[in-house]
Design a protein around this motif. Structure first.
Motif, PDB file in Angstrom:
ATOM      1  N   UNK A  86       1.204  -1.407  -0.402  1.00  0.00           N
ATOM      2  CA  UNK A  86       0.065   0.017   0.071  1.00  0.00           C
ATOM      3  C   UNK A  86       0.899   1.306  -0.098  1.00  0.00           C
ATOM      4  N   UNK A  87       1.558   1.325   0.506  1.00  0.00           N
ATOM      5  CA  UNK A  87       3.268   2.148  -0.145  1.00  0.00           C
ATOM      6  C   UNK A  87       4.145   1.877   0.541  1.00  0.00           C
ATOM      7  N   UNK A  88       4.751   3.312   0.232  1.00  0.00           N
ATOM      8  CA  UNK A  88       6.697   2.645   0.156  1.00  0.00           C
ATOM      9  C   UNK A  88       7.453   4.115   0.234  1.00  0.00           C
ATOM     10  N   UNK A  89       8.534   4.139   1.250  1.00  0.00           N
ATOM     11  CA  UNK A  89       9.030   5.574   1.627  1.00  0.00           C
ATOM     12  C   UNK A  89      10.337   4.926   0.969  1.00  0.00           C
ATOM     13  N   UNK A  90      11.431   5.799   0.572  1.00  0.00           N
ATOM     14  CA  UNK A  90      13.192   5.284   0.545  1.00  0.00           C
ATOM     15  C   UNK A  90      13.544   6.436   2.677  1.00  0.00           C
ATOM     16  N   UNK A  91      14.320   5.824   2.108  1.00  0.00           N
ATOM     17  CA  UNK A  91      14.766   6.518   3.649  1.00  0.00           C
ATOM     18  C   UNK A  91      15.426   7.836   2.844  1.00  0.00           C
ATOM     19  N   UNK A  92      15.376   8.768   4.102  1.00  0.00           N
ATOM     20  CA  UNK A  92      15.926  10.366   3.332  1.00  0.00           C
ATOM     21  C   UNK A  92      17.395   9.929   3.582  1.00  0.00           C
ATOM     22  N   UNK A  94      19.951   7.427   2.901  1.00  0.00           N
ATOM     23  CA  UNK A  94      20.501   5.964   2.632  1.00  0.00           C
ATOM     24  C   UNK A  94      19.563   5.398   1.545  1.00  0.00           C
ATOM     25  N   UNK A  95      19.929   5.897   0.321  1.00  0.00           N
ATOM     26  CA  UNK A  95      19.557   6.436  -1.085  1.00  0.00           C
ATOM     27  C   UNK A  95      19.558   4.440  -1.030  1.00  0.00           C
ATOM     28  N   UNK A  96      19.851   3.092  -0.519  1.00  0.00           N
ATOM     29  CA  UNK A  96      19.968   1.735  -0.895  1.00  0.00           C
ATOM     30  C   UNK A  96      18.611   1.408   0.177  1.00  0.00           C
ATOM     31  N   UNK A  97      17.985   2.116   0.945  1.00  0.00           N
ATOM     32  CA  UNK A  97      16.786   1.357   1.929  1.00  0.00           C
ATOM     33  C   UNK A  97      15.844   2.150   1.850  1.00  0.00           C
ATOM     34  N   UNK A  98      14.546   1.142   1.823  1.00  0.00           N
ATOM     35  CA  UNK A  98      13.277   1.371   1.406  1.00  0.00           C
ATOM     36  C   UNK A  98      12.409   0.596   2.716  1.00  0.00           C
ATOM     37  N   UNK A  99      11.592   0.918   3.354  1.00  0.00           N
ATOM     38  CA  UNK A  99      10.079   0.952   3.942  1.00  0.00           C
ATOM     39  C   UNK A  99       8.837   0.895   3.400  1.00  0.00           C
ATOM     40  N   UNK A 100       8.347  -0.448   2.779  1.00  0.00           N
ATOM     41  CA  UNK A 100       7.071  -1.093   2.177  1.00  0.00           C
ATOM     42  C   UNK A 100       6.012  -1.134   3.328  1.00  0.00           C
ATOM     43  N   UNK A 101       4.799  -0.492   3.592  1.00  0.00           N
ATOM     44  CA  UNK A 101       3.340  -1.780   4.215  1.00  0.00           C
ATOM     45  C   UNK A 101       3.035  -2.116   3.120  1.00  0.00           C
ATOM     46  N   UNK A 102       1.718  -3.245   4.075  1.00  0.00           N
ATOM     47  CA  UNK A 102       0.857  -3.524   3.673  1.00  0.00           C
ATOM     48  C   UNK A 102      -0.206  -4.242   3.872  1.00  0.00           C
ATOM     49  N   UNK A 103      -0.875  -5.514   3.359  1.00  0.00           N
ATOM     50  CA  UNK A 103      -2.815  -5.453   3.865  1.00  0.00           C
ATOM     51  C   UNK A 103      -2.062  -6.496   4.985  1.00  0.00           C
ATOM     52  N   UNK A 104      -0.551  -6.820   4.657  1.00  0.00           N
ATOM     53  CA  UNK A 104      -0.916  -8.482   4.845  1.00  0.00           C
ATOM     54  C   UNK A 104      -0.487  -7.580   6.828  1.00  0.00           C
ATOM     55  N   UNK A 105       0.007  -6.751   7.125  1.00  0.00           N
ATOM     56  CA  UNK A 105      -0.031  -5.999   8.398  1.00  0.00           C
ATOM     57  C   UNK A 105       1.554  -5.555   8.494  1.00  0.00           C
ATOM     58  N   UNK A 106       1.879  -5.704   8.540  1.00  0.00           N
ATOM     59  CA  UNK A 106       3.580  -6.072   8.661  1.00  0.00           C
ATOM     60  C   UNK A 106       4.242  -4.547   7.137  1.00  0.00           C
ATOM     61  N   UNK A 107       4.912  -3.643   8.080  1.00  0.00           N
ATOM     62  CA  UNK A 107       5.813  -3.685   7.431  1.00  0.00           C
ATOM     63  C   UNK A 107       7.862  -4.399   7.381  1.00  0.00           C
ATOM     64  N   UNK A 108       8.305  -4.138   6.177  1.00  0.00           N
ATOM     65  CA  UNK A 108       9.331  -4.368   5.724  1.00  0.00           C
ATOM     66  C   UNK A 108       9.821  -3.437   5.588  1.00  0.00           C
ATOM     67  N   UNK A 109      11.841  -3.704   6.281  1.00  0.00           N
ATOM     68  CA  UNK A 109      12.409  -3.042   5.594  1.00  0.00           C
ATOM     69  C   UNK A 109      13.566  -3.560   4.454  1.00  0.00           C
ATOM     70  N   UNK A 110      13.573  -2.842   3.258  1.00  0.00           N
ATOM     71  CA  UNK A 110      14.797  -3.850   2.070  1.00  0.00           C
ATOM     72  C   UNK A 110      16.144  -2.361   1.640  1.00  0.00           C
ATOM     73  N   UNK A 136      -1.554   0.985   6.143  1.00  0.00           N
ATOM     74  CA  UNK A 136      -1.777   2.157   5.347  1.00  0.00           C
ATOM     75  C   UNK A 136      -0.823   3.082   4.882  1.00  0.00           C
ATOM     76  N   UNK A 137       0.336   3.771   5.774  1.00  0.00           N
ATOM     77  CA  UNK A 137       0.900   4.480   5.510  1.00  0.00           C
ATOM     78  C   UNK A 137       2.441   4.142   6.441  1.00  0.00           C
ATOM     79  N   UNK A 138       3.833   4.891   5.388  1.00  0.00           N
ATOM     80  CA  UNK A 138       4.843   4.524   5.932  1.00  0.00           C
ATOM     81  C   UNK A 138       5.256   6.197   6.087  1.00  0.00           C
TER      82      UNK A 138
END
Length: 515
Positions: A86-92, A94-110, A136-138
């Motif tokens: 539902x939402x993705x945001x880059x770490x301001x 670190x250009x190689x780190x991104x956070x994502x959130x989902x309908x599965x109730x979790x947030x993941x850091x990649x 819904x939001x990160x």
């Protein structure tokens, strides 16, 4: 007596939008068909990430910014969620780190690898599990490192501290439970000490994100807010939503008094959500409507009227979502002050649109590029959680400039005479006697001059801290490879010039022998 219209003097009156050419767009991108009111796109100076369609779960694409043109149908995805992303945001920071959130109730850091993806990325670095319903939001904290905020359909805002070695985090450091319905948007003030939210109950709230308390709450019934935004250091908020007659509307609020808006402006009768973007460096506000083809922009002032309409960029292609390039990724040589990435689902296209100030001079324009937020956090996670507040660390966009600081420097104790002599000896200079009051000053000036000579594009090669993680090591390696490549190109150019010079000398000699 004749009437004369009042004209405002503004350097941004003639800003125009310039869409990228076809070869500089991203074509054949399977953009998500989700109806969620989000951007679905996140951009930084290295990558563009976009939420995509994926069978059996949620996924998003991470495309290198330089990889324009048609996308391979089998291009690797970042997939690991069991529900739609539902939402993705880059770490301001670190250009190689991104956070994502989902309908599965979790947030993941990649962690995104620096080299091109050859297969689907399914291994995440961290997983945050705390929400009971879909997330819904990160949002990343604007000044503190490793602080992430999330909001879910369980009506909660959670604060996460990622500065830990655990790969799975089950407990946030703070849970804010003051909302009575789904949270629609979140926005921080420049220092990150305040958090503004809008909720499905159409109320705007200003929160203390560390204490979790509500500082201000709007109870005004004439404006139903959907998105909210802090207007830099003006101590004002801007919200977009609808009026009582379902007209799309913008409102400006005093952050210390949300009882009545300072001003309201009706736009049109369309139904798409309005996404506001504020550029504090130029005091310009951009308003992008979901399903619209145009982008309106205004100049914001502290005095009435707070919003001064400039003009709009018009296009026949409606945008489903939008991404925004950080200021440090803009092309300052062409006077670009903002850049959007429009998601056009009707053409499976991502189209960059640059906002440009028309200038005749090709030199760096200092007045439209003031110091802006860089990639250095001003606080650690623990410092912010303990109550410290600092503004962002500023950098200049001038090519080859060094980092600035938004904080006043701490007073330093002047070095002793013996220490000053030692510094002079370290610099290879012959020791000499001067009055005691002048010695520290001259030594400090000499050290400052030496430091300037060893700065390369604002980067001190001698004071570089050693890499702490594998990602930082990779970043340093690729920076070195890029520098080696640049130097090789320079050597090749010099060799070509030398050969051309030799050929010219040979031709001159042959010509002189004939005569």
């Amino acid at each position: 007596m004749s009437w004369h219209p009042q004209y405002r003097s503004s350097k941004f009156r003639h800003v125009f939008g310039k869409p990228a050419s076809k070869e500089n767009c991203y074509d054949s991108v399977p953009i998500t068909h989700s109806v969620h009111d989000n951007h679905f796109c996140a951009v930084n100076p290295r990558f563009i990430a976009v939420v995509t369609e994926c069978a059996g779960g949620g996924a998003f694409l991470v495309i290198p910014l330089s990889q324009t043109g048609k996308l391979d149908p089998h291009y690797p995805k970042v997939c690991g969620h069991k529900g739609n992303v539902l939402d993705i945001k880059w770490n301001p920071f670190n250009d190689f780190e991104i956070a994502s959130c989902s309908e599965d109730t979790t947030i993941k850091i990649w962690d995104i690898p620096t080299q091109l993806l050859t297969k689907n990325l399914t291994v995440f670095r961290k997983e945050l599990m705390g929400h009971a319903r879909r997330v819904g939001l990160v949002e990343w904290h604007p000044t503190a490192a490793n602080i992430l905020f999330s909001s879910g359909y369980d009506y909660k805002v959670m604060v996460w501290n990622l500065d830990t070695t655990d790969s799975v985090i089950n407990n946030p450091v703070r849970t804010i439970c003051c909302h009575q319905d789904v949270i629609l948007s979140m926005s921080f003030n420049p220092s990150g000490s305040l958090l503004a939210t809008t909720c499905k109950d159409r109320k705007i709230r200003i929160l203390d994100p560390r204490a979790g308390t509500v500082l201000q709450e709007a109870s005004y019934k004439g404006h139903r807010a959907n998105k909210v935004l802090f207007l830099g250091n003006l101590k004002k908020l801007l919200s977009t939503g609808t009026s009582r007659w379902n007209h799309r509307q913008m409102a400006v609020w005093d952050q210390d008094n949300l009882s009545v808006p300072l001003s309201e402006e009706d736009l049109d009768g369309s139904s798409g959500v309005l996404f506001p973007f504020y550029d504090a460096d130029t005091s310009m506000l951009y308003v992008v409507g979901k399903g619209d083809g145009n982008i309106r922009y205004y100049e914001v002032s502290a005095d009435k009227p707070h919003l001064n309409y400039l003009t709009e960029y018009r296009s026949y292609n409606p945008q489903k979502g939008i991404g925004v390039m950080p200021k440090r990724g803009l092309d300052v040589s062409s006077c670009e002050i903002f850049r959007f990435y429009k998601l056009i689902t009707t053409k499976n296209l991502i189209e960059p649109v640059s906002m440009i100030v028309p200038r005749r001079s090709e030199s760096y324009q200092e007045d439209i590029y003031p110091p802006t937020a860089g990639t250095q956090p001003s606080l650690s996670a623990q410092e912010w959680l303990c109550g410290m507040n600092k503004g962002p660390v500023l950098v200049s966009l001038r090519p080859g400039s060094e980092q600035l600081s938004s904080q006043p420097p701490l007073p330093e104790r002047p070095p002793s005479l013996n220490r000053t002599k030692q510094l002079v000896l370290e610099d290879g200079q012959r020791p000499f006697s001067l009055p005691e009051g002048k010695m520290p000053r001259r030594a400090a000036e000499h050290r400052l001059q030496e430091k300037k000579t060893r700065l390369t594009n604002g980067f001190d090669v001698f004071e570089c801290p050693p890499p702490k993680t594998e990602n930082e090591l990779l970043q340093m390696f690729y920076r070195q490879q890029e520098e080696i490549r640049r130097l090789r190109e320079l050597v090749t150019q010099r060799e070509v010039q030398a050969k051309q010079l030799e050929l010219e000398i040979k031709n001159l000699r042959m010509g002189s022998e004939r005569f």
